[in-house]
Scaffold this motif. Sequence first.
Motif, PDB file in Angstrom:
ATOM      1  N   SER A  59      53.909  35.032  30.973  1.00 57.03           N
ATOM      2  CA  SER A  59      52.788  34.126  30.642  1.00 57.03           C
ATOM      3  C   SER A  59      52.753  32.968  31.962  1.00 57.03           C
ATOM      4  O   SER A  59      51.865  32.616  32.448  1.00 57.03           O
ATOM      5  N   TYR A  60      53.897  32.231  32.124  1.00 57.10           N
ATOM      6  CA  TYR A  60      54.234  31.361  33.126  1.00 57.10           C
ATOM      7  C   TYR A  60      53.875  32.042  34.488  1.00 57.10           C
ATOM      8  O   TYR A  60      52.961  31.364  35.423  1.00 57.10           O
ATOM      9  N   LEU A  61      54.118  33.245  34.715  1.00 56.53           N
ATOM     10  CA  LEU A  61      53.869  33.841  35.918  1.00 56.53           C
ATOM     11  C   LEU A  61      52.254  34.427  36.152  1.00 56.53           C
ATOM     12  O   LEU A  61      51.808  33.969  36.990  1.00 56.53           O
ATOM     13  N   MET A  62      51.749  34.717  35.019  1.00 65.55           N
ATOM     14  CA  MET A  62      50.554  35.032  34.682  1.00 65.55           C
ATOM     15  C   MET A  62      49.596  33.655  35.020  1.00 65.55           C
ATOM     16  O   MET A  62      48.611  33.678  35.844  1.00 65.55           O
ATOM     17  N   THR A  63      49.910  32.539  34.751  1.00 65.46           N
ATOM     18  CA  THR A  63      49.314  31.283  34.910  1.00 65.46           C
ATOM     19  C   THR A  63      49.286  30.998  36.317  1.00 65.46           C
ATOM     20  O   THR A  63      48.081  30.537  36.858  1.00 65.46           O
ATOM     21  N   GLY A  64      50.333  30.955  36.945  1.00 66.35           N
ATOM     22  CA  GLY A  64      50.202  30.779  38.523  1.00 66.35           C
ATOM     23  C   GLY A  64      49.513  31.844  39.333  1.00 66.35           C
ATOM     24  O   GLY A  64      48.932  31.538  40.179  1.00 66.35           O
ATOM     25  N   ALA A  65      49.420  33.083  38.776  1.00 72.86           N
ATOM     26  CA  ALA A  65      48.845  34.293  39.482  1.00 72.86           C
ATOM     27  C   ALA A  65      47.289  33.739  39.372  1.00 72.86           C
ATOM     28  O   ALA A  65      46.342  34.362  40.223  1.00 72.86           O
ATOM     29  N   GLY A  66      47.011  33.515  38.163  1.00 70.67           N
ATOM     30  CA  GLY A  66      45.501  33.250  38.043  1.00 70.67           C
ATOM     31  C   GLY A  66      44.649  32.302  39.109  1.00 70.67           C
ATOM     32  O   GLY A  66      43.757  32.419  39.232  1.00 70.67           O
ATOM     33  N   GLY A  67      45.735  31.404  39.496  1.00 71.20           N
ATOM     34  CA  GLY A  67      45.127  30.293  40.299  1.00 71.20           C
ATOM     35  C   GLY A  67      44.044  29.506  39.896  1.00 71.20           C
ATOM     36  O   GLY A  67      44.156  28.951  38.758  1.00 71.20           O
TER      37      GLY A  67
END
Length: 357
Positions: free
Chosen positions: A80-88
Amino acid sequence: MTLRRSVVLFCLACLAAVTVVCAAFVYLRGDRFTDSTLAFASRFRTTAAAGELARMLERDWHNLIFLTEQASKLTPDQLSYLMTGAGGNPTRISWVGYADLSGIVVSATNDLLVGQDVSERPWYRNGLTGGFAGDVHDAVLLAQLLGGNSDEPLRFIDLARPVQDESGDISGVIGMHINANWLADYLRETSERFGTDLYLINPSGTISASSTDQAPTEADLQILRTAQTGISAEGRETWPDGRDYFSTIVPEVTSGDLPSFGWRMIGRLDAKSVSFGVDLIRNGAHYAALVALALVFLITMIYSRLILAPLSRLAKSAEQIAEGSQNYPANSRITVEAAQLSTALARLQRDPVSGES
């Protein structure tokens, strides 16, 4: 009429004839030249715009590939943390989430929809079978969470890809929702930059997104009906606003390994934005014609002075000799004819009897 005036009038008549022929050619063939120019400009700009959009979305696809490759190695919280960062920027990529084989969201940006069942959503069902790119659609589960309202409902385009576990078996799907408002804004910015109105058309002929507020249907325009066939085409047509436009179809908006959204891009140019005849005038063709006229007149005057003036003097000398003058004619060698006439007059002046015989 003097010989000099006849030559001047002859040159001016020739110049007038050339001007009339050129003007008639421009008038009669101007539309074809205009359409040729519009075709090149529309084709080049629309192809460039479609390529830019596809490359932009391809970067999102590569980010999604990275997430699917890392999903099996991370805990749900880490993912989830990685997805939040990837979402930009959340105004562009509204949501990224991972749903397991049961269709339950396990990880997502800012934990949105975690625990929700998405098994019936098209992005999930299609994502289980391979890479998927989905056309613009209304938000369903995210509408209330992200502040959607009835006046302007949230709409997304989708990217989805299966996740494989360490043994290579499919363990779920990661989906990405890209805000359709960003897509429309991107088309408007690109349209302003290229000077071309842009439309994304889905296989049914419906406009998915555009750079304008106009929303014609396939019943209104041949170009939209042609777009459904997925072939390249171009041509001039009157749109519902009553104006003529030259339109070009780019049959596929894709780049690299980006899955196809099924879009065709139509770019249109105002047919009056380019006019062969008007552009000639605007770019100084009338000044060029005046310069050409001046040059022809100058050349004619030089020719008259060098060639015709000696002949005029010889004609005057011949007239004076006929009246009994004893003056010898001027010796002219500027042309063969002038030299022959000058020699003959000199012989007549020297030997009148021989000249009479």
